[in-house]
Motif scaffolding. Structure first.
Motif, PDB file in Angstrom:
ATOM      1  N   TRP A   1       0.871  -1.185   0.000  1.00 46.30           N
ATOM      2  CA  TRP A   1       0.000   0.000   0.000  1.00 46.30           C
ATOM      3  C   TRP A   1       0.898   1.222   0.000  1.00 46.30           C
ATOM      4  CZ3 TRP A   1      -0.277   4.338   3.025  1.00 46.30           C
ATOM      5  CH2 TRP A   1      -1.383   5.171   2.830  1.00 46.30           C
ATOM      6  N   ALA A   2       0.447   2.294  -0.661  1.00 45.31           N
ATOM      7  CA  ALA A   2       1.212   3.539  -0.643  1.00 45.31           C
ATOM      8  C   ALA A   2       0.289   4.712  -0.926  1.00 45.31           C
ATOM      9  CB  ALA A   2       2.348   3.512  -1.670  1.00 45.31           C
ATOM     10  N   ALA A   3       0.735   5.895  -0.520  1.00 44.51           N
ATOM     11  CA  ALA A   3       0.070   7.153  -0.854  1.00 44.51           C
ATOM     12  C   ALA A   3       1.164   8.162  -1.157  1.00 44.51           C
ATOM     13  CB  ALA A   3      -0.802   7.643   0.300  1.00 44.51           C
TER      14      ALA A   3
ATOM     15  N   VAL B   1      -6.128   1.855   6.139  1.00 49.53           N
ATOM     16  CA  VAL B   1      -5.716   1.588   4.762  1.00 49.53           C
ATOM     17  C   VAL B   1      -5.955   0.113   4.457  1.00 49.53           C
ATOM     18  CG1 VAL B   1      -3.961   3.403   4.876  1.00 49.53           C
ATOM     19  CG2 VAL B   1      -3.293   1.040   5.310  1.00 49.53           C
ATOM     20  N   ARG B   2      -6.211  -0.188   3.194  1.00 54.29           N
ATOM     21  CA  ARG B   2      -6.373  -1.583   2.790  1.00 54.29           C
ATOM     22  C   ARG B   2      -5.149  -2.037   2.007  1.00 54.29           C
ATOM     23  NH1 ARG B   2     -10.854  -4.330  -1.163  1.00 54.29           N
ATOM     24  NH2 ARG B   2      -9.463  -3.495  -2.754  1.00 54.29           N
TER      25      ARG B   2
ATOM     26  N   GLU C   1      -7.870  -4.686   5.862  1.00 52.92           N
ATOM     27  CA  GLU C   1      -7.744  -3.313   6.317  1.00 52.92           C
ATOM     28  C   GLU C   1      -6.942  -3.272   7.611  1.00 52.92           C
ATOM     29  OE1 GLU C   1     -11.675  -1.608   6.574  1.00 52.92           O
ATOM     30  OE2 GLU C   1     -11.410  -0.722   4.586  1.00 52.92           O
ATOM     31  N   VAL C   2      -5.971  -2.365   7.657  1.00 57.99           N
ATOM     32  CA  VAL C   2      -5.162  -2.167   8.857  1.00 57.99           C
ATOM     33  C   VAL C   2      -5.216  -0.685   9.236  1.00 57.99           C
ATOM     34  CG1 VAL C   2      -3.625  -4.086   8.302  1.00 57.99           C
ATOM     35  CG2 VAL C   2      -2.997  -1.767   7.611  1.00 57.99           C
ATOM     36  N   THR C   3      -4.951  -0.407  10.500  1.00 56.02           N
ATOM     37  CA  THR C   3      -4.834   0.976  10.944  1.00 56.02           C
ATOM     38  C   THR C   3      -3.389   1.258  11.311  1.00 56.02           C
ATOM     39  OG1 THR C   3      -5.240   0.509  13.282  1.00 56.02           O
ATOM     40  CG2 THR C   3      -7.168   0.949  11.901  1.00 56.02           C
ATOM     41  N   VAL C   4      -2.945   2.453  10.999  1.00 59.99           N
ATOM     42  CA  VAL C   4      -1.668   2.970  11.491  1.00 59.99           C
ATOM     43  C   VAL C   4      -2.007   4.216  12.294  1.00 59.99           C
ATOM     44  CG1 VAL C   4       0.587   3.898  10.897  1.00 59.99           C
ATOM     45  CG2 VAL C   4      -0.397   2.039   9.530  1.00 59.99           C
TER      46      VAL C   4
ATOM     47  N   VAL D   1       2.962   1.125   3.401  1.00 62.02           N
ATOM     48  CA  VAL D   1       2.948  -0.076   4.239  1.00 62.02           C
ATOM     49  C   VAL D   1       3.565  -1.185   3.404  1.00 62.02           C
ATOM     50  CG1 VAL D   1       1.543  -1.749   5.481  1.00 62.02           C
ATOM     51  CG2 VAL D   1       0.880   0.666   5.485  1.00 62.02           C
ATOM     52  N   GLU D   2       4.468  -1.937   4.009  1.00 62.20           N
ATOM     53  CA  GLU D   2       5.143  -3.033   3.317  1.00 62.20           C
ATOM     54  C   GLU D   2       4.967  -4.312   4.111  1.00 62.20           C
ATOM     55  OE1 GLU D   2       8.466   0.198   1.791  1.00 62.20           O
ATOM     56  OE2 GLU D   2       9.134  -1.527   2.998  1.00 62.20           O
TER      57      GLU D   2
END
Length: 407
Positions: free
Chosen positions: A33-35, A62-63, A138-141, A191-192
């Motif tokens: 995932w990236a932004a 983010v998913r 889906e995860v939260t940071v 996220v990696e």
């Protein structure tokens, strides 16, 4: 616009899983995932980005596309005006709203410490966090920012809800403290996941608001790169490197550096990247007729100039051993910045993308999305209403237009 500092601060600091430079194929990590970060802006009205944070907790959902046995995050201060102190951070499996699944909270560390300072213009990479995530989860940071941050590097058009609480709530499982919301992301750039391969098969979707997912349903993950990840079923990652309003040839004070300047950081530096799908150029054409602060400079752009920009991106990709797939520009008749002269440029550019043979492959988004009764316009069933951005059904159709074998 201020230039980015060269290089990043990579601080994995773990003996069993050595740090891997972004974009390398060494064992260890894969983008999921990236932004793409850019300068904070109040384009949509007063927001959290320009003001920044102080004694607040920011929870971002983010998913991921690919799964893995562990995760790590990247935090960016690329456009900050002072060093960013992250007092503490956690990662967890998301539940409803701002809530997270019990027993899934993991405190993040950076070179063995729970707090980290991100230099101006820099980035930090977290240590391994032992949280297994399946594909499409889906995860939260969650970041606790105790001191005044100043302007917050982020990503304006998240099409997702970010939550904020007063004080330190980084480890909260419940949602009650998170009473404020935004639809932007802040500081979190990637996220990696731990990749035992590595397979080097990550796909990066690179472009503007149509890649970013503008006008899709908030929190539904219906952007075309999300839909493409669903088609792939978690067999490989799809990373979104779109920025709403971005252009191939000109920087913007709100919408990021031009594609030719940010391509290396946002696309080619993703760990395990193999293929980039390029879909960008409609803003170069249209902004010549849409002058606001965020679109200047806005010179009239010719097809030859856009093609030269594409050739520069193709050259950058080939130099890194990355495949590049060209996407034809979608119809936009009836959009706010449509003109017949701009349509002539779009037609010439699309003809070159289809026939030049300079891309490794082509995805003909134009023909997939066009109205059969008026090929210069979006098919009504795919139109969000502004004649430019697809709706959820349109983004699904875009993902279906991708021949998976070209990836």
């Amino acid at each position: 616009m201020r230039k980015l500092a060269t290089g990043v601060v990579a601080v994995l600091g773990i003996a069993l899983v050595p740090g891997v430079a972004a974009g390398s194929a060494g064992p260890g990590w894969s983008a999921t995932w990236a932004a793409s970060p850019h300068t904070p802006t109040d384009l949509l009205g007063p927001g959290w980005g320009p003001a920044g944070f102080e004694d607040q907790t920011v929870r971002q959902v983010v998913r991921v596309s690919d799964g893995g046995a562990a995760v790590r995050v990247r935090l960016s201060n690329a456009y900050g005006t002072s060093p960013l102190v992250v007092t503490g951070a956690t990662v967890a499996r998301a539940d409803r709203g701002a809530a997270v699944r019990p027993a899934s909270v993991r405190h993040l560390s950076f070179r063995g410490h729970r707090s980290v300072t991100v230099p101006v213009g820099g980035e930090v990479v977290g240590d391994v966090a032992p949280l297994a995530v399946p594909p499409l989860a889906e995860v939260t940071v969650t970041l606790y920012l105790a001191g005044r941050t100043g302007p917050a590097t982020g990503h304006l058009f998240a099409t997702a809800t970010t939550w904020r609480a007063a004080g330190d709530h980084r480890a909260d499982v419940a949602a009650e403290a998170f009473t404020e919301t935004s639809q932007s992301w802040f500081y979190l750039s990637a996220v990696e996941v731990l990749d035992p391969g590595p397979r080097r098969d990550v796909v990066v979707a690179f472009g503007d608001s149509i890649t970013d997912g503008a006008a899709s349903t908030v929190d539904a993950n219906n952007r075309y790169p999300d839909e493409l990840a669903e088609r792939l079923g978690g067999r490989r990652a799809v990373v979104n490197a779109g920025i709403g309003g971005n252009r191939v040839l000109n920087d913007s004070p709100c919408f990021g550096e031009r594609a030719t300047a940010r391509f290396g950081r946002d696309a080619l530096a993703q760990p395990d990247v193999r293929t980039v799908i390029l879909l960008e150029g409609i803003n170069d054409i249209g902004f010549a007729n849409f002058a606001i602060e965020c679109t200047t400079p806005n010179p009239e752009v010719t097809a030859a100039q856009l093609i030269a920009g594409y050739r520069e991106l193709i050259g950058q990709a080939r130099a890194r051993g990355v495949r590049i797939v060209g996407g034809t520009l979608l119809p936009y008749k009836g959009a706010a910045y449509y003109t017949e002269a701009g349509e002539a440029v779009r037609d010439e550019v699309n003809a070159w993308i289809r026939t030049s043979g300079e891309f490794d492959a082509v995805v003909d988004f134009d023909r997939a999305m066009a109205d059969p009764a008026d090929p210069d316009a979006l098919r009504p069933a795919y139109d969000s209403g502004d004649r430019l951005h697809p709706n959820d059904a349109g983004y699904h159709a875009m993902a279906e237009a991708v021949d998976l074998s070209v990836l």
